[in-house]
Every structure is written in C-alpha cells, then in structure tokens.
Design a protein around this motif. Structure first.
Motif, PDB file in Angstrom:
ATOM      1  N   VAL A 240       8.865  -1.653   9.427  1.00  0.00           N
ATOM      2  CA  VAL A 240       8.143  -2.391   8.389  1.00  0.00           C
ATOM      3  C   VAL A 240       9.133  -3.127   7.486  1.00  0.00           C
ATOM      4  O   VAL A 240       8.944  -4.304   7.155  1.00  0.00           O
ATOM      5  CB  VAL A 240       7.253  -1.452   7.560  1.00  0.00           C
ATOM      6  N   SER A 241      10.189  -2.427   7.086  1.00  0.00           N
ATOM      7  CA  SER A 241      11.200  -3.037   6.219  1.00  0.00           C
ATOM      8  C   SER A 241      11.847  -4.242   6.883  1.00  0.00           C
ATOM      9  O   SER A 241      12.067  -5.283   6.250  1.00  0.00           O
ATOM     10  CB  SER A 241      12.280  -2.003   5.857  1.00  0.00           C
ATOM     11  N   LYS A 242      12.166  -4.117   8.161  1.00  0.00           N
ATOM     12  CA  LYS A 242      12.805  -5.235   8.864  1.00  0.00           C
ATOM     13  C   LYS A 242      11.866  -6.443   8.944  1.00  0.00           C
ATOM     14  O   LYS A 242      12.285  -7.585   8.706  1.00  0.00           O
ATOM     15  CB  LYS A 242      13.229  -4.819  10.265  1.00  0.00           C
TER      16      LYS A 242
ATOM     17  N   SER B 164       0.702  -4.634   6.819  1.00  0.00           N
ATOM     18  CA  SER B 164       0.165  -5.928   6.397  1.00  0.00           C
ATOM     19  C   SER B 164       0.286  -6.131   4.894  1.00  0.00           C
ATOM     20  O   SER B 164       0.523  -7.262   4.435  1.00  0.00           O
ATOM     21  CB  SER B 164      -1.298  -6.065   6.830  1.00  0.00           C
ATOM     22  N   SER B 165       0.149  -5.061   4.101  1.00  0.00           N
ATOM     23  CA  SER B 165       0.233  -5.205   2.647  1.00  0.00           C
ATOM     24  C   SER B 165       1.610  -5.661   2.200  1.00  0.00           C
ATOM     25  O   SER B 165       1.762  -6.223   1.116  1.00  0.00           O
ATOM     26  CB  SER B 165      -0.119  -3.879   1.970  1.00  0.00           C
ATOM     27  N   ARG B 166       2.608  -5.442   3.017  1.00  0.00           N
ATOM     28  CA  ARG B 166       3.966  -5.863   2.696  1.00  0.00           C
ATOM     29  C   ARG B 166       4.344  -7.162   3.407  1.00  0.00           C
ATOM     30  O   ARG B 166       4.722  -8.147   2.780  1.00  0.00           O
ATOM     31  CB  ARG B 166       4.957  -4.750   3.079  1.00  0.00           C
TER      32      ARG B 166
ATOM     33  N   ILE C  77       4.635 -11.225   1.865  1.00  0.00           N
ATOM     34  CA  ILE C  77       5.839 -12.056   1.855  1.00  0.00           C
ATOM     35  C   ILE C  77       5.624 -13.327   2.666  1.00  0.00           C
ATOM     36  O   ILE C  77       6.078 -14.413   2.279  1.00  0.00           O
ATOM     37  CB  ILE C  77       7.046 -11.259   2.395  1.00  0.00           C
ATOM     38  N   LYS C  78       4.924 -13.208   3.769  1.00  0.00           N
ATOM     39  CA  LYS C  78       4.628 -14.393   4.580  1.00  0.00           C
ATOM     40  C   LYS C  78       3.865 -15.421   3.768  1.00  0.00           C
ATOM     41  O   LYS C  78       4.186 -16.626   3.784  1.00  0.00           O
ATOM     42  CB  LYS C  78       3.835 -13.994   5.818  1.00  0.00           C
ATOM     43  N   ALA C  79       2.857 -14.964   3.024  1.00  0.00           N
ATOM     44  CA  ALA C  79       2.062 -15.884   2.205  1.00  0.00           C
ATOM     45  C   ALA C  79       2.912 -16.508   1.106  1.00  0.00           C
ATOM     46  O   ALA C  79       2.783 -17.709   0.811  1.00  0.00           O
ATOM     47  CB  ALA C  79       0.875 -15.142   1.599  1.00  0.00           C
TER      48      ALA C  79
ATOM     49  N   ALA D 105       0.839  -1.196   0.000  1.00  0.00           N
ATOM     50  CA  ALA D 105       0.000   0.000   0.000  1.00  0.00           C
ATOM     51  C   ALA D 105       0.877   1.249   0.000  1.00  0.00           C
ATOM     52  O   ALA D 105       1.983   1.259   0.546  1.00  0.00           O
ATOM     53  CB  ALA D 105      -0.904  -0.008   1.229  1.00  0.00           C
ATOM     54  N   ARG D 106       0.395   2.307  -0.614  1.00  0.00           N
ATOM     55  CA  ARG D 106       1.151   3.555  -0.688  1.00  0.00           C
ATOM     56  C   ARG D 106       1.377   4.142   0.702  1.00  0.00           C
ATOM     57  O   ARG D 106       0.504   4.102   1.552  1.00  0.00           O
ATOM     58  CB  ARG D 106       0.402   4.572  -1.540  1.00  0.00           C
TER      59      ARG D 106
END
Length: 310
Positions: free
Chosen positions: A151-153, A91-93, A97-99, A74-75
């Motif tokens: 978020v990045s981590k 969650s959008s990030r 990746i988790k999925a 998400a932006r």
C-alpha cells in the motif's frame, strides 16, 4: 502561506493545523464529510468538502495554495483485514493521492502547489531481523513486500507523478504517534490500567514511535523544504516489553500478563502483524537536517502523554 490538508480532522492533521495557524498560515482542511468533522477544525482554519470523484472541484480547492498535505486514510485497526477491508485501506490512500495529482495537473503551472507531502508508515519497510542490536532501518533501506508495504509503495508511486509537474514531493514514513488524545495510546494503555499489561509474543519486537510535537515539527519541515523519503520517528525506538514497562511505570501498574504469539495470531489473524511486527527505524535524515527532538526516549514521551497537566 496557504496550506491544504486532506484528512486534517485526524490526530496529526489537527496538530498540524494548530501549529500552522498559530504562525499565521491560511489552512484549508479538506474532508469528505465536513458537516461531521467541522467540530475538529478550529478557526481561523476552514473546512471544505472534497471527493476523489470530483477532480475539477479538488483542483479549485487547491488552486494557489503553497502546499498540499495528505494524511487521509482508513484505519488499519481494529477491524479484521478482510478482502473488502484491505480494498478500503488501499483505495482511501492511493486513490486520494491519485486524485490530488490529477487535480494538480489541471492547474496552470503558476497556480500549482510548490510541495506535496504524503504519509505512509514504517510498515513500508521489511521487518527488522532478530538479534541483540540489529541495524536500524533508514530512508535508504528497501521497501517490504507485505500488505501495508505494498500500500505504501502504491501511495508513494502515485505521489511521485507530481514531480513531473514541477511539484516537490515529500514522502513521510511515520511511526506510532504518541499524544494525549491518540486512540493508539488509549488502546495500548487500557490493558495496563486493568493490570493485564505484559509481553506480546517474545516482547523483543521493536516499536518505532514519535511524539506528536516532533511529528508536527517534521511535517512543517517537509512542507518547507524536504523532498524524497523522511522517517518521522524518534531516535528512541524500543522493544515492546520496554515500551509496556515504561507505560506501566507511569501508570503505576505491574507488568506480568504475557500473551503468546499464537494467541495474538488466533485472535487477530493477519492483522497480528500490527502487534507482533518488528521495525527498528531511525530518523536518519531528520537528524542530518538538524532536527532537535524534544522527546528522544520513551520515558520522557510517556511522562508528557500520560502525565497530569499542571
């Protein structure tokens, strides 16, 4: 080569799809809303629906592909960072990746992708300290502790789980992407076009950017043979005031309208860090790998992005 791109209807995803298909690759774009996004995916690339809640379906989509690239998320602008918005950005990030990694785990080893390429951003790093010539941040620099760094981590930690499955993981930390059809360029150029361009805060904060052509080339390199962290930025990071001056020269506009930091913070709140934050990031690994940047200075980048087509 078969490549699945999650979030492939966005700016970088479209450029990467064009580059891959031009070289004969079989590209599958995975979208949560393929009906709406199909117009952004040009044949011979294909588009299909995916959902983080349907891990089995996602596993079937990536079964047998050579690489999975995730540019989904998400932006972070222009909406205010409310608690709900922060949760959506995260969650959008992270959940994406988790999925993906969970889907890879459900595939036989010989049907798993050879590589997973994920994208965070240069906000993963702490801010560059003030000074006339601060040392640039490199892939070896520690991560920061602010919201986007966290978020990045979390995103990168999820991606690294794929390494235990025998998948090579490339973690790309991307700067501001400059392209003709980039909303960022339109947003930043608008006040300049309206004769309102100028310094934001001190104007001395560093902006680390990359032209879309160089970004695409580095994504291609990551798909092929990169693991670990790779900074997707130009060697030509510049101060904010120099960034806006370069834009103004190309648009033939003056630079005279300063916006004090307190005003930017009043309007944007915590999100003001997107305009006032300072990160001087160097593409150390890209240079070590021999990548020849087409656009090394902000002037040459804006000549292309803001110039007239012949």
């Amino acid at each position: 080569m078969k490549v699945a791109i999650v979030g492939g209807s966005g700016l970088v995803g479209r450029a990467l799809t064009r580059s891959l298909t031009a070289d004969g690759a079989d590209v599958l774009v995975l979208s949560r809303d393929p009906g709406r996004r199909a117009k952004h995916v040009q044949p011979p690339a294909r588009i299909a629906k995916w959902s983080k809640d349907d891990v089995d379906g996602l596993a079937r989509s990536i079964d047998g592909v050579d690489s999975v690239v995730s540019v989904a998320g998400a932006r972070v602008a222009p909406w205010r960072w409310t608690r709900r918005r922060k949760a959506t950005i995260t969650s959008s990030r992270v959940d994406t990746i988790k999925a993906l990694v969970n889907a890879m785990a459900r595939l036989p080893a010989d049907r798993r992708p050879a590589s997973l390429v994920v994208v965070s951003g240069i906000d993963a790093y702490p801010e560059t300290p003030p000074g006339d010539d601060p040392a640039p941040l490199t892939e070896a620099s520690p991560m920061g502790v602010e919201f986007l760094a966290r978020v990045s981590k979390a995103l990168e930690d999820e991606a690294r789980r794929a390494e235990s499955l025998g998948v090579r993981v490339a973690r790309l930390r991307q700067g501001h992407v400059l392209a003709r059809d980039a909303e960022l360029v339109w947003f930043l150029a608008l006040p300049v076009r309206l004769f309102l361009g100028g310094r934001l805060g001190t104007g001395q904060q560093w902006i680390s950017w990359v032209h879309i052509d160089d970004a695409t080339a580095l994504f291609r390199r990551a798909i092929d043979d990169v693991d670990g962290v790779l900074n997707v930025t130009s060697p030509g990071a510049c101060r904010q005031i120099d960034f806006v001056r370069a834009m103004a020269r190309r648009l033939r506009r003056p630079v005279w309208f300063p916006a004090p930091a307190w005003l930017v913070k009043l309007v944007l709140g915590e999100q003001a860090v997107l305009l006032l934050g300072s990160r001087r990031v160097a593409p150390t690994r890209a240079l070590d790998l021999g990548h020849g940047f087409r656009y090394r200075t902000i002037d040459t980048a804006f000549d292309d992005v803001l110039g007239r087509r012949p």
